[in-house]
Structure formats: C-alpha cells, structure tokens
Design a protein around this motif. Structure first.
Motif, PDB file in Angstrom:
ATOM      1  N   GLY B  28       0.789  -1.224   0.000  1.00 41.22           N
ATOM      2  CA  GLY B  28       0.000   0.000   0.000  1.00 41.22           C
ATOM      3  C   GLY B  28       0.821   1.273   0.000  1.00 41.22           C
ATOM      4  O   GLY B  28       0.481   2.239   0.675  1.00 41.22           O
ATOM      5  N   LEU B  29       1.895   1.309  -0.776  1.00 42.53           N
ATOM      6  CA  LEU B  29       2.675   2.546  -0.913  1.00 42.53           C
ATOM      7  C   LEU B  29       1.893   3.510  -1.793  1.00 42.53           C
ATOM      8  O   LEU B  29       1.546   3.168  -2.921  1.00 42.53           O
ATOM      9  CB  LEU B  29       4.021   2.268  -1.596  1.00 42.53           C
ATOM     10  CG  LEU B  29       5.131   1.537  -0.859  1.00 42.53           C
ATOM     11  CD1 LEU B  29       6.192   1.094  -1.875  1.00 42.53           C
ATOM     12  CD2 LEU B  29       5.772   2.440   0.178  1.00 42.53           C
ATOM     13  N   GLY B 141      -1.039   3.214  -6.423  1.00 42.74           N
ATOM     14  CA  GLY B 141      -0.410   2.615  -5.262  1.00 42.74           C
ATOM     15  C   GLY B 141       0.389   1.385  -5.656  1.00 42.74           C
ATOM     16  O   GLY B 141       0.165   0.802  -6.712  1.00 42.74           O
ATOM     17  N   ARG B 142       1.336   1.014  -4.805  1.00 48.32           N
ATOM     18  CA  ARG B 142       2.206  -0.135  -5.098  1.00 48.32           C
ATOM     19  C   ARG B 142       2.415  -0.991  -3.856  1.00 48.32           C
ATOM     20  O   ARG B 142       2.455  -0.482  -2.740  1.00 48.32           O
ATOM     21  CB  ARG B 142       3.588   0.349  -5.543  1.00 48.32           C
ATOM     22  CG  ARG B 142       3.617   1.145  -6.826  1.00 48.32           C
ATOM     23  CD  ARG B 142       5.018   1.721  -7.014  1.00 48.32           C
ATOM     24  NE  ARG B 142       5.203   2.388  -8.300  1.00 48.32           N
ATOM     25  CZ  ARG B 142       4.960   3.668  -8.515  1.00 48.32           C
ATOM     26  NH1 ARG B 142       4.496   4.421  -7.539  1.00 48.32           N
ATOM     27  NH2 ARG B 142       5.175   4.205  -9.708  1.00 48.32           N
ATOM     28  N   THR B 143       2.580  -2.293  -4.107  1.00 51.85           N
ATOM     29  CA  THR B 143       3.050  -3.201  -3.070  1.00 51.85           C
ATOM     30  C   THR B 143       4.342  -3.795  -3.577  1.00 51.85           C
ATOM     31  O   THR B 143       4.432  -4.192  -4.742  1.00 51.85           O
ATOM     32  CB  THR B 143       2.005  -4.297  -2.813  1.00 51.85           C
ATOM     33  OG1 THR B 143       0.936  -3.720  -2.075  1.00 51.85           O
ATOM     34  CG2 THR B 143       2.590  -5.444  -2.001  1.00 51.85           C
ATOM     35  N   ARG B 156       3.735  -4.735  -7.430  1.00 45.93           N
ATOM     36  CA  ARG B 156       2.364  -4.934  -7.891  1.00 45.93           C
ATOM     37  C   ARG B 156       1.614  -3.619  -7.780  1.00 45.93           C
ATOM     38  O   ARG B 156       1.713  -2.926  -6.758  1.00 45.93           O
ATOM     39  CB  ARG B 156       1.661  -5.980  -7.028  1.00 45.93           C
ATOM     40  CG  ARG B 156       0.373  -6.505  -7.651  1.00 45.93           C
ATOM     41  CD  ARG B 156      -0.273  -7.553  -6.763  1.00 45.93           C
ATOM     42  NE  ARG B 156      -1.084  -6.935  -5.727  1.00 45.93           N
ATOM     43  CZ  ARG B 156      -2.306  -6.453  -5.936  1.00 45.93           C
ATOM     44  NH1 ARG B 156      -2.860  -6.492  -7.133  1.00 45.93           N
ATOM     45  NH2 ARG B 156      -2.980  -5.909  -4.943  1.00 45.93           N
ATOM     46  N   SER B 157       0.905  -3.245  -8.822  1.00 48.04           N
ATOM     47  CA  SER B 157       0.032  -2.081  -8.715  1.00 48.04           C
ATOM     48  C   SER B 157      -1.318  -2.434  -9.322  1.00 48.04           C
ATOM     49  O   SER B 157      -1.427  -3.354 -10.137  1.00 48.04           O
ATOM     50  CB  SER B 157       0.653  -0.859  -9.399  1.00 48.04           C
ATOM     51  OG  SER B 157       0.500  -0.954 -10.781  1.00 48.04           O
TER      52      SER B 157
END
Lengths: 213, 165
Positions: B28-29, B141-143, B156-157
């Motif tokens: 959840g970046l 967002g990115r993980t 992953r987005s």
C-alpha cells in the motif's frame, strides 16, 4: 509533547458524537438517493498506530473505491468514504439501473464513475455540513476525488499531516449498513474522518470541553 | 530479524532487515517511498517505508527515524552494516512516491510523493549507493517485495499489474 497524551475519555465521546451526527446525515442522504433504508453503526473512535490504521477494511493492499476530500477552514483534516469494489459496483448498479456495471473495467470511462464521485460528494457534503452546524465552525471542503486503488495508498494521505506530530492517529470510523430483503445486514461503506492534530483543541473548545496542551 | 517467517513485513514509517531465504515486503505505498538497500553477496536486504522527506517537518515528540528520508536511509544503512552487510557493496532499488490525488487547494503535504523520491535519492547519493532500479511517480499505489537471494524487486500495482525490477 504528543497530542494524543492530552486526549481524555470525554474527548473520545465528543468525537464519537461528531461521527454520529456527520454519518447520520450522510446515511439519510444515501437513503433518499437509493430509496432504501440505510442505517449506520455506532461510530468507533480509536487511537491507533498508523500500521494498524493501514490494515482496516481488509488490509493495505486491498483494492477499494474511495471518494475523499480535504477539509480546510477553522478545523482541518481529511475525509474518506471507502467501499470495497463489490459494494461500489452494487451501489452504481442500483443507482443507474445498469446491472453490468463494474469498477473493474477501467478503460470504459462509464458514467458510473462520475455518478460515484457525485454520490461521494453528496454524502461527504452532508457529513460535513452536519459537522459544521454542530460545532459552529466554518469548514471548507475541497472538491472530492475518486480513486480506485489500494486502501493503504489512499488512506496514507490522511496520515501525512498527523505524521508530523505522532505515529498514532485518532480514527473516527463510521460504517453504513443496509438491511437486505433477506434480512442480512450488509456493509455499505466506511467514513473515515482524520482530523489534523491542530484541529482538536478547536473542536473540543467549540463543543464546550476543555483541552489543555 | 532471525524469525522463521518467510516474508518479513515492513509497516508504514517502519524498517527492517532480512537475510535470504527470507524476503521483505511492504504494501500500500502511495506517496510513500519503499527503499530497498541490499548486499547481493551477503544476501542481506533492508527496507524502509518513508512517509516524509525531511525530519525537520516533525513538529513534536520523539522522532521515528524510519518515517523520514533524511533519517530513515542512514538508519537502515547502519542496521545493514551491523547485520553483516559491507557498505561498499550496497545497492538500492526504490519504488513509490505516487501522486494519488490532485487536491487543487491544500497544503504542500498533499504533493509529497515527488519530494519523497527526491529526498531518498539525495540520501542515497550522499551514501554513495547506486540505484539499480526504480519505479517511482505515477498515480497508482504499489506493493513491493524484495528477494535478497535473487536481488529482484517485485512490484504490484492495481493498474499496471505485476512487474519485476
């Protein structure tokens, strides 16, 4: 000095009332929009570490539909109306009478997207105007923005301002629910109100509870 | 650090160090930046989930080093070298720093993503750590998950799906 240290139980009760009044009005607006009975749960007001906040509503990586805005004026903060993609799909299907609509299909800029934004607009508008009436504070909301993304990536925006003061947030969380035909209560979304630390003295004072720094 | 879990999680404004075969992950970046610094010979990797560019933004209280780029990057480097990584071998991969919202009104804080990225890069430059890969900016967002065994950063987005750097 950590702003959380000054929070007494009475302050949490006041914030619960803030959530109660705000989300109560929003639930009424939503009932009218959908022509169905929408209820709300008793707001939960919790002081929690950021890492825990990030895991609400199914985890920081969970894809959600969010309509959010900044609050400025005599008190500041961020408000988020958050639904799972499935809940948001059901909403728009009912609202638009389009049974095939889904937020999963991002290419088609369906009118459902602007409908969702407009609904978020109406709901957060009723939440905020109730809050403003209750506290007699002037609050100016920004234009709400629609986002379909990971919960953590979205909600972290509400933590930025707070992070300048603390690693803990005071989370005012209200859940809207609907009683379906089969008597099953389903969640219809969360309102998260994250007030900026500087706003707490103003709000508590406006509601007649002392708060010493 | 020596726990038996395969994936070590790093929360927001948090950091950690892992040794292969463990991997390290943060999810959840948004505007935050995930900084991975690793030693590919020792197979040790550290990750810090930075929220704000500079610790001078802190207004009160004890400072959590991992929250800020200017304190978080040196802190994770220190932890890495204490765990057996050699500082001259350290390399970095970074991801995050998105601009999720437009918020026409509002403070500079709402446009923090690019500032976080810039501050992280500056700290890595000071520490003379090369950035081998990056996936920064954008509006998603990115993980991310890093595997010290292969030195691959998995990202992953929601919009772009999976990619490997």
């Amino acid at each position: 000095m950590n702003y959380i240290d000054n929070i007494q139980p009475i302050h949490l009760d006041i914030l619960k009332e803030v959530g109660n009044i705000g989300a109560g009005h929003a639930a009424t607006s939503l009932s009218i929009l959908l022509n169905r009975r929408i209820d709300m749960k008793v707001p939960s007001v919790r002081i929690m570490p950021f890492s825990e906040m990030m895991e609400l509503t199914g985890g920081s990586e969970k894809e959600v539909v969010s309509v959010s805005l900044r609050i400025e004026g005599e008190a500041g903060g961020n408000m988020f109306f958050i639904l799972t993609v499935a809940e948001a799909d059901r909403f728009i299907r009912k609202l638009m009478s389009d049974h095939l609509f889904t937020f999963q299909n991002r290419e088609a800029q369906h009118i459902g997207f602007s409908a969702m934004q407009e609904m978020g607009n109406i709901l957060s508008g009723s939440y905020l105007s109730a809050l403003s009436d209750f506290t007699h504070l002037k609050l100016q909301p920004s234009v709400p923005e629609l986002a379909i993304d990971m919960f953590g990536a979205i909600i972290s925006y509400g933590l930025l301002e707070i992070s300048q003061y603390s690693d803990y947030a005071i989370v005012i969380d209200t859940v809207l629910t609907e009683l379906e035909d089969d008597n099953v209560e389903t969640v219809k979304g969360h309102f998260f109100l994250l007030l900026s630390p500087e706003s707490f003295p103003t709000i508590f004072e406006a509601l007649g509870a002392g708060y010493s720094e | 650090m020596n726990n038996v879990r395969d994936v070590v999680k790093v929360g927001i404004a948090d950091m950690n160090v892992v040794q292969a075969p463990e991997t390290i992950r943060t999810s959840g970046l948004g505007s935050c930046v995930g900084v991975v610094i690793y030693d590919e010979i020792a197979r040790i990797a550290g990750m810090v989930h930075v929220m704000l560019p500079d610790s001078s933004l802190a207004k009160s209280g004890a400072k959590n080093e991992a929250k800020f780029a200017d304190t978080g990057v040196p802190a994770i480097i220190k932890e890495l070298t204490q765990s057996g990584a050699r500082s001259f071998r350290l390399k970095a991969k970074i991801a995050g720093g998105a601009q999720m919202f437009q918020y026409k009104s509002g403070s500079d804080l709402m446009k923090i993503g690019p500032r976080n990225v810039e501050a992280v890069k500056q700290q890595l430059k000071i520490a003379r750590i090369p950035i081998l890969a990056e996936d920064v900016g954008g509006n998603s967002g990115r993980t991310i998950e890093f595997d010290p065994l292969t030195s691959i950063l998995h990202i992953r987005s929601v919009n772009k799906g999976e990619q490997q750097l």
